[in-house]
Design a protein around this motif. Structure first.
Motif, mmCIF file in Angstrom:
data_model
loop_
_atom_site.group_PDB
_atom_site.id
_atom_site.type_symbol
_atom_site.label_atom_id
_atom_site.label_comp_id
_atom_site.label_asym_id
_atom_site.label_seq_id
_atom_site.Cartn_x
_atom_site.Cartn_y
_atom_site.Cartn_z
ATOM 1 N N LYS A 1 0.805 -1.232 0.000
ATOM 2 C CA LYS A 1 0.000 0.000 0.000
ATOM 3 C C LYS A 1 0.835 1.277 0.000
ATOM 4 C CE LYS A 1 -2.043 -0.714 3.870
ATOM 5 N NZ LYS A 1 -1.360 -1.924 4.324
ATOM 6 N N SER A 2 1.798 1.371 0.940
ATOM 7 C CA SER A 2 2.460 2.671 1.057
ATOM 8 C C SER A 2 3.372 2.939 -0.134
ATOM 9 C CB SER A 2 3.182 2.851 2.390
ATOM 10 O OG SER A 2 3.967 1.762 2.649
ATOM 11 N N THR A 3 4.074 1.911 -0.624
ATOM 12 C CA THR A 3 4.934 2.132 -1.802
ATOM 13 C C THR A 3 4.076 2.519 -2.996
ATOM 14 O OG1 THR A 3 6.420 0.469 -0.937
ATOM 15 C CG2 THR A 3 6.702 1.042 -3.250
ATOM 16 N N VAL A 4 2.995 1.776 -3.212
ATOM 17 C CA VAL A 4 2.111 2.046 -4.352
ATOM 18 C C VAL A 4 1.500 3.444 -4.211
ATOM 19 C CG1 VAL A 4 -0.068 1.362 -5.422
ATOM 20 C CG2 VAL A 4 1.625 -0.377 -4.833
ATOM 21 N N PHE B 1 -9.383 1.576 -3.642
ATOM 22 C CA PHE B 1 -8.723 0.307 -3.960
ATOM 23 C C PHE B 1 -8.482 -0.463 -2.666
ATOM 24 C CE2 PHE B 1 -7.421 3.368 -7.217
ATOM 25 C CZ PHE B 1 -7.805 2.681 -8.363
ATOM 26 N N PHE B 2 -8.503 -1.781 -2.799
ATOM 27 C CA PHE B 2 -8.176 -2.649 -1.657
ATOM 28 C C PHE B 2 -7.145 -3.646 -2.179
ATOM 29 C CE2 PHE B 2 -8.649 -6.079 1.393
ATOM 30 C CZ PHE B 2 -8.861 -5.415 2.600
ATOM 31 N N LEU B 3 -5.914 -3.578 -1.625
ATOM 32 C CA LEU B 3 -4.847 -4.461 -2.102
ATOM 33 C C LEU B 3 -4.786 -5.727 -1.250
ATOM 34 C CD1 LEU B 3 -1.882 -1.986 -2.841
ATOM 35 C CD2 LEU B 3 -3.894 -2.501 -4.223
ATOM 36 N N THR B 4 -4.542 -6.844 -1.915
ATOM 37 C CA THR B 4 -4.336 -8.103 -1.188
ATOM 38 C C THR B 4 -3.050 -8.739 -1.731
ATOM 39 O OG1 THR B 4 -5.507 -9.462 -2.809
ATOM 40 C CG2 THR B 4 -6.839 -8.530 -1.047
ATOM 41 N N ALA B 5 -2.558 -9.773 -1.058
ATOM 42 C CA ALA B 5 -1.435 -10.581 -1.562
ATOM 43 C C ALA B 5 -1.398 -11.812 -0.664
ATOM 44 C CB ALA B 5 -0.114 -9.823 -1.477
ATOM 45 N N SER B 6 -0.757 -12.882 -1.119
ATOM 46 C CA SER B 6 -0.702 -14.094 -0.291
ATOM 47 C C SER B 6 0.054 -13.775 0.996
ATOM 48 C CB SER B 6 0.013 -15.212 -1.045
ATOM 49 O OG SER B 6 1.393 -14.915 -1.111
ATOM 50 N N ALA C 1 4.778 -11.536 3.959
ATOM 51 C CA ALA C 1 5.835 -11.706 4.970
ATOM 52 C C ALA C 1 7.211 -11.542 4.314
ATOM 53 C CB ALA C 1 5.709 -13.070 5.634
ATOM 54 N N ARG C 2 7.353 -12.027 3.077
ATOM 55 C CA ARG C 2 8.638 -11.857 2.363
ATOM 56 C C ARG C 2 8.954 -10.375 2.165
ATOM 57 N NH1 ARG C 2 10.786 -16.417 0.874
ATOM 58 N NH2 ARG C 2 9.409 -18.157 0.367
ATOM 59 N N ARG C 3 7.930 -9.605 1.819
ATOM 60 C CA ARG C 3 8.153 -8.165 1.602
ATOM 61 C C ARG C 3 8.614 -7.503 2.893
ATOM 62 N NH1 ARG C 3 2.718 -7.063 -2.057
ATOM 63 N NH2 ARG C 3 3.467 -8.060 -3.943
ATOM 64 N N ARG C 4 7.987 -7.885 3.989
ATOM 65 C CA ARG C 4 8.365 -7.314 5.291
ATOM 66 C C ARG C 4 9.798 -7.760 5.646
ATOM 67 N NH1 ARG C 4 8.450 -3.571 9.022
ATOM 68 N NH2 ARG C 4 8.437 -4.306 11.143
ATOM 69 N N GLN C 5 10.109 -9.024 5.319
ATOM 70 C CA GLN C 5 11.454 -9.528 5.616
ATOM 71 C C GLN C 5 12.506 -8.714 4.851
ATOM 72 O OE1 GLN C 5 12.550 -13.512 4.225
ATOM 73 N NE2 GLN C 5 13.224 -13.986 6.310
ATOM 74 N N ARG C 6 12.197 -8.408 3.575
ATOM 75 C CA ARG C 6 13.136 -7.608 2.772
ATOM 76 C C ARG C 6 13.295 -6.211 3.361
ATOM 77 N NH1 ARG C 6 11.096 -10.380 -1.881
ATOM 78 N NH2 ARG C 6 9.466 -8.841 -2.194
ATOM 79 N N GLU C 7 12.160 -5.621 3.797
ATOM 80 C CA GLU C 7 12.218 -4.271 4.380
ATOM 81 C C GLU C 7 13.139 -4.272 5.611
ATOM 82 O OE1 GLU C 7 8.473 -2.811 6.029
ATOM 83 O OE2 GLU C 7 9.472 -1.020 6.812
ATOM 84 N N LEU C 8 12.976 -5.313 6.469
ATOM 85 C CA LEU C 8 13.782 -5.376 7.687
ATOM 86 C C LEU C 8 15.244 -5.662 7.353
ATOM 87 C CD1 LEU C 8 11.290 -7.327 9.976
ATOM 88 C CD2 LEU C 8 12.046 -4.968 10.295
ATOM 89 N N SER D 1 4.952 -6.473 -9.579
ATOM 90 C CA SER D 1 5.882 -5.535 -8.939
ATOM 91 C C SER D 1 5.028 -4.351 -8.465
ATOM 92 C CB SER D 1 6.942 -5.059 -9.933
ATOM 93 O OG SER D 1 6.355 -4.138 -10.827
ATOM 94 N N LEU D 2 5.530 -3.627 -7.463
ATOM 95 C CA LEU D 2 4.722 -2.525 -6.936
ATOM 96 C C LEU D 2 4.642 -1.361 -7.934
ATOM 97 C CD1 LEU D 2 5.662 -2.779 -3.168
ATOM 98 C CD2 LEU D 2 3.775 -3.835 -4.410
ATOM 99 N N GLU D 3 5.663 -1.238 -8.783
ATOM 100 C CA GLU D 3 5.616 -0.253 -9.892
ATOM 101 C C GLU D 3 4.443 -0.597 -10.814
ATOM 102 O OE1 GLU D 3 7.119 2.315 -11.449
ATOM 103 O OE2 GLU D 3 8.521 2.800 -9.845
ATOM 104 N N ALA D 4 4.317 -1.894 -11.110
ATOM 105 C CA ALA D 4 3.246 -2.331 -12.013
ATOM 106 C C ALA D 4 1.875 -2.097 -11.367
ATOM 107 C CB ALA D 4 3.427 -3.801 -12.379
#
Ligand code: C5P
Length: 221
Positions: free
Chosen positions: A13-16, A136-141, A146-153, A199-202
């Protein structure tokens, strides 16, 4: 025009919202950061999260200010401090407090007054801006989130296992979806977008195209 982007943690959400706001020339509001700021203040003041009365009083004494993509809490730059693990878990506890929500919703509406805005959170399309033009309401598996959060950390030098992140995420989702006030759910008129394989750009490009299409359709009606 108000564009709302809601959804659970890790859906981008925030990146998009940031990319979209910059492409459209709109202001950007990250409401999760506001709940995080209140949680940070509670932790700093040693306030017990079960003490609803004390937690509810906290926002009264806070000045929350966004400037150049940084968040200032009573003048202190807390942009990085509010992204840590402890604040992340605590944010969903303070977000269940009705008085905290009332105050933050009030501030969010003030920020939106008279500007074009892309705002993201959990309740932007349902409660804060029910008349927003584009929702808009974004979802993802759960695993991708969790992978995205892991990358952020990891980018901040913090390694947390995927299992731990999935467990924390499940608890946070449960709190956000089941709280009495403003639970996380899509607005009935929100477009639901699964970002798992994008991708979040997409995703931002897709949302931008939908908004432009909608505006063209509205003008030709
Ligand atoms: O989006 P972010 O993960 O930064 O949000 C932190 C927490 O703040 C969420 O887990 C949720 O409990 C709360 N929140 C909320 N309503 C919003 C934005 C965030 O309840 N509009």
């Amino acid at each position: 025009m108000i564009v709302t982007i809601d959804g659970p943690a890790g859906t981008g959400k925030s990146t998009v919202a940031r990319i979209l706001a910059s492409r459209l020339g709109f202001a950007f509001l990250n409401t999760g950061a506001m709940y995080r700021a209140v949680a940070y203040a509670c932790l700093r003041q040693d306030i017990a999260f079960e003490d609803q009365e004390a937690v509810g009083n906290v926002p009264q004494f806070l000045e929350i200010l966004f400037s150049n993509n940084r968040l200032f809490l009573n003048g202190e730059d807390v942009t990085e401090a509010i992204r840590g693990q402890e604040v992340t878990q605590a944010a969903s506890l303070v977000a269940a407090n009705e008085r905290v929500r009332q105050r933050l919703v009030e501030l969010q509406r003030i920020v939106a007054h008279g500007v074009d805005l892309v705002t993201e959170g959990r309740d932007q399309g349902t409660v804060v801006f029910p008349d927003a033009e584009c929702k808009f309401f974004l979802t993802a598996s759960a695993e991708e989130r969790a992978r995205r959060r892991q990358r952020e950390l990891r980018d901040k030098g913090d390694f947390v296992s995927l299992d731990d992140l999935m467990n924390q995420q499940e608890l946070r989702d449960l709190r956000d979806e089941t709280r009495a006030c403003s639970p996380l759910k899509p607005a009935v008129d929100a477009a639901i977008i699964d970002t798992t394989a994008m991708s979040l750009e997409a995703v931002a490009g897709h949302l931008e195209a939908m908004i432009l299409q909608r505006n063209v359709a509205a003008r030709t009606r």
